[in-house]
Write an enzyme that holds these catalytic residues in place. Structure first.
Site, PDB file in Angstrom:
ATOM      1  N   ASP A 138       0.835  -1.216   0.000  1.00  0.00           N
ATOM      2  CA  ASP A 138       0.000   0.000   0.000  1.00  0.00           C
ATOM      3  C   ASP A 138       0.861   1.253   0.000  1.00  0.00           C
ATOM      4  O   ASP A 138       0.450   2.290   0.510  1.00  0.00           O
ATOM      5  CB  ASP A 138      -0.869   0.073   1.281  1.00  0.00           C
ATOM      6  CG  ASP A 138      -2.166  -0.684   1.134  1.00  0.00           C
ATOM      7  OD1 ASP A 138      -2.468  -1.115   0.021  1.00  0.00           O
ATOM      8  OD2 ASP A 138      -2.864  -0.823   2.153  1.00  0.00           O
ATOM      9  N   CYS A 193     -17.785 -16.911  -5.940  1.00  0.00           N
ATOM     10  CA  CYS A 193     -18.894 -16.266  -5.219  1.00  0.00           C
ATOM     11  C   CYS A 193     -20.230 -16.915  -5.579  1.00  0.00           C
ATOM     12  O   CYS A 193     -21.132 -16.987  -4.741  1.00  0.00           O
ATOM     13  CB  CYS A 193     -18.959 -14.773  -5.546  1.00  0.00           C
ATOM     14  SG  CYS A 193     -17.709 -13.788  -4.682  1.00  0.00           S
ATOM     15  N   CYS A 219     -18.553   4.116   2.222  1.00  0.00           N
ATOM     16  CA  CYS A 219     -17.996   2.992   2.992  1.00  0.00           C
ATOM     17  C   CYS A 219     -17.507   3.476   4.364  1.00  0.00           C
ATOM     18  O   CYS A 219     -16.812   4.488   4.469  1.00  0.00           O
ATOM     19  CB  CYS A 219     -16.852   2.358   2.205  1.00  0.00           C
ATOM     20  SG  CYS A 219     -15.990   1.069   3.115  1.00  0.00           S
ATOM     21  N   CYS A 246     -14.174  -1.027   9.191  1.00  0.00           N
ATOM     22  CA  CYS A 246     -15.375  -1.882   9.159  1.00  0.00           C
ATOM     23  C   CYS A 246     -14.997  -3.228   8.539  1.00  0.00           C
ATOM     24  O   CYS A 246     -14.337  -3.272   7.507  1.00  0.00           O
ATOM     25  CB  CYS A 246     -16.451  -1.196   8.318  1.00  0.00           C
ATOM     26  SG  CYS A 246     -17.908  -2.204   7.987  1.00  0.00           S
ATOM     27  N   CYS A 249     -18.483  -6.668   5.693  1.00  0.00           N
ATOM     28  CA  CYS A 249     -18.637  -7.418   4.435  1.00  0.00           C
ATOM     29  C   CYS A 249     -17.622  -8.555   4.328  1.00  0.00           C
ATOM     30  O   CYS A 249     -17.734  -9.411   3.451  1.00  0.00           O
ATOM     31  CB  CYS A 249     -18.569  -6.497   3.221  1.00  0.00           C
ATOM     32  SG  CYS A 249     -17.057  -5.549   3.084  1.00  0.00           S
ATOM     33  N   CYS A 253     -18.758 -13.205   4.919  1.00  0.00           N
ATOM     34  CA  CYS A 253     -18.368 -14.020   3.759  1.00  0.00           C
ATOM     35  C   CYS A 253     -18.153 -15.472   4.193  1.00  0.00           C
ATOM     36  O   CYS A 253     -17.384 -15.758   5.114  1.00  0.00           O
ATOM     37  CB  CYS A 253     -17.095 -13.463   3.137  1.00  0.00           C
ATOM     38  SG  CYS A 253     -16.517 -14.445   1.733  1.00  0.00           S
TER      39      CYS A 253
HETATM   40  S1  SF4 Z   1     -19.991 -12.819   0.889  1.00  0.00           S
HETATM   41 FE1  SF4 Z   1     -18.051 -13.606   0.031  1.00  0.00          FE
HETATM   42  S2  SF4 Z   1     -18.657 -15.331  -1.290  1.00  0.00           S
HETATM   43 FE2  SF4 Z   1     -20.515 -14.137  -0.841  1.00  0.00          FE
HETATM   44  S3  SF4 Z   1     -20.668 -12.732  -2.597  1.00  0.00           S
HETATM   45 FE3  SF4 Z   1     -19.579 -11.639  -0.967  1.00  0.00          FE
HETATM   46  S4  SF4 Z   1     -17.406 -11.976  -1.399  1.00  0.00           S
HETATM   47 FE4  SF4 Z   1     -18.569 -13.511  -2.591  1.00  0.00          FE
HETATM   48  S1  SF4 Z   2     -19.655  -3.560   4.916  1.00  0.00           S
HETATM   49 FE1  SF4 Z   2     -17.831  -3.360   3.602  1.00  0.00          FE
HETATM   50  S2  SF4 Z   2     -18.456  -1.920   1.989  1.00  0.00           S
HETATM   51 FE2  SF4 Z   2     -19.953  -1.753   3.633  1.00  0.00          FE
HETATM   52  S3  SF4 Z   2     -19.249  -0.066   4.912  1.00  0.00           S
HETATM   53 FE3  SF4 Z   2     -18.362  -1.949   5.796  1.00  0.00          FE
HETATM   54  S4  SF4 Z   2     -16.343  -2.164   4.801  1.00  0.00           S
HETATM   55 FE4  SF4 Z   2     -17.520  -0.681   3.591  1.00  0.00          FE
END
Ligand code: SF4
Ligand code: SF4
Length: 355
Positions: A138, A193, A219, A246, A249, A253
């Site tokens: 980065d 996915c 975000c 955060c 997301c 997964c």
């Molecule tokens: S949660 Fe993970 S597997 Fe599901 S769509 Fe999002 S990135 Fe893909």
């Molecule tokens: S869930 Fe993922 S995309 Fe949404 S605010 Fe949090 S870090 Fe950002």
């Protein structure tokens, strides 16, 4: 955690290939995944341009300034032909909290640059000559996820993270660019996915505007770290109790649920004392009451310094507005005496609490 490629014996014999030895050395340095790819035009260059054109980079104008170099990984370090791409676990099995997992311990830039530099010196010793090159974590104009996919480390999830099918996504990426021809690994070509959309559905702010596309200006990671000014009023309640970054997301997964791993006891990313055991409300109160000198001591070597104390206090005021009680009026009203940006949030928070 295993590597993107087959794990290599750690006691190499003289007849092993240089690529094999480099991977063994990388694992020995504490990296969890490693792959090799030739440098060249980024396969995601068009998507990156479109993302910039839509203004999804917000205040991160440095991304557009160096866009030319990001489109072609041969440009950041002229003469380099190859990237060794590594990933390092930062603890997806750690509990959720007000600070994103990646930021709870030591600064990953420092840790990984040092280890990649060590790898670079080891390669020079192995080939018996100087090899021009440079490590990036980065720290320069590289589309690192693009390189990582090309090096076989994983695919781009709908949450925009690089996901490894046996490790998930809670890891840092780093690259060592070298003027050295090496045999490349196969790129990661498949998308695992499928029909899943848990990350899109879980995002509190709707920042994942479509699969694989993040509007950074919405975000929470951007709002609590990169944004220098005021957090838009309509997004403050959606930040909930997140003081810095955060992970939502990633937490949802399935590849992280199944494959993310705990930190080893000696990991540099283990939670620092200033954060250990602190819930969101306690941390927010402590930050609002903190002096610059106290902050410098408690967060020495922490990636959280990126937001500066001023930014963290702004976030803390938002969090207290969301989850605090009238018992938090004392620290918020004390913050009102400060003339900088956080005062606006310290006004907003008591107004919320009085409702
Ligand atoms: S949660 Fe993970 S597997 Fe599901 S769509 Fe999002 S990135 Fe893909
Ligand atoms: S869930 Fe993922 S995309 Fe949404 S605010 Fe949090 S870090 Fe950002």
């Amino acid at each position: 955690m295993g590597g993107a490629q087959a794990v290599i014996a750690t006691t190499p014999s003289a007849d092993q290939k240089l690529e094999t030895l480099i991977k063994a050395q990388s694992y020995g340095l504490g990296f969890d995944l490693v792959g090799i790819t030739p440098l060249g035009p980024a396969t995601t260059a068009a998507a990156f341009d479109e993302w910039l054109a839509r203004g999804y980079d917000g205040e991160m104008s440095y991304l557009a300034r160096n866009a030319e170099k990001r489109r072609d990984s041969r440009l950041p370090f002229p003469g380099a032909t190859t990237a060794i791409v590594v990933a390092m676990n930062y603890g997806g099995k750690e509990p959720s909290g007000p600070v994103a997992r990646y930021a709870r311990g030591d600064d990953y830039h420092d840790v990984m640059i040092e280890r990649l530099t060590s790898l670079h010196r080891w390669i020079e010793a192995r080939v018996g000559r100087r090899v021009a090159g440079k490590p990036y974590v980065d720290t320069g104009p590289l589309l690192e996820r693009d390189l990582a996919r090309r090096a076989g480390l994983g695919w781009f999830g709908k949450n925009t993270m690089l996901i490894n099918p046996r490790a998930g996504s809670f890891f840092f990426l780093g690259s060592l660019l070298l003027d050295l021809e090496l045999e490349a690994d196969a790129p990661f070509e498949t998308d695992h996915c499928g029909t899943c959309r848990r990350c899109l559905d879980a995002c509190p702010t709707g920042a994942l505007v479509e699969p694989h596309v993040l509007d950074a200006t919405k975000c929470i990671s951007y709002l609590t770290i990169e944004l220098k000014g005021d957090i838009p009023v309509e997004l403050r309640s959606k930040i909930g109790e997140l003081v810095y970054g955060c992970d939502i997301c990633q937490e949802v997964c399935p590849y992280n649920v199944k494959f993310s791993t705990a930190l080893t006891p000696d990991s540099p990313y283990a939670v620092r004392e200033a954060l250990a055991g602190n819930g969101a409300r306690t941390l927010a109160r402590e930050l609002l009451a903190m002096t610059q000198e106290e902050f410098s001591i408690a967060f020495k070597g922490s990636p959280m310094k990126r937001a500066k104390l001023r930014g963290l206090q702004r976030n803390a005021a938002v969090v207290l507005g969301n989850i605090g009680t009238t018992g938090d009026m004392d620290v918020l009203e004390a913050a009102l005496d400060d003339p900088d940006a956080r005062a606006k949030h310290a006004v907003w928070a008591p107004e919320r609490l009085r409702r």
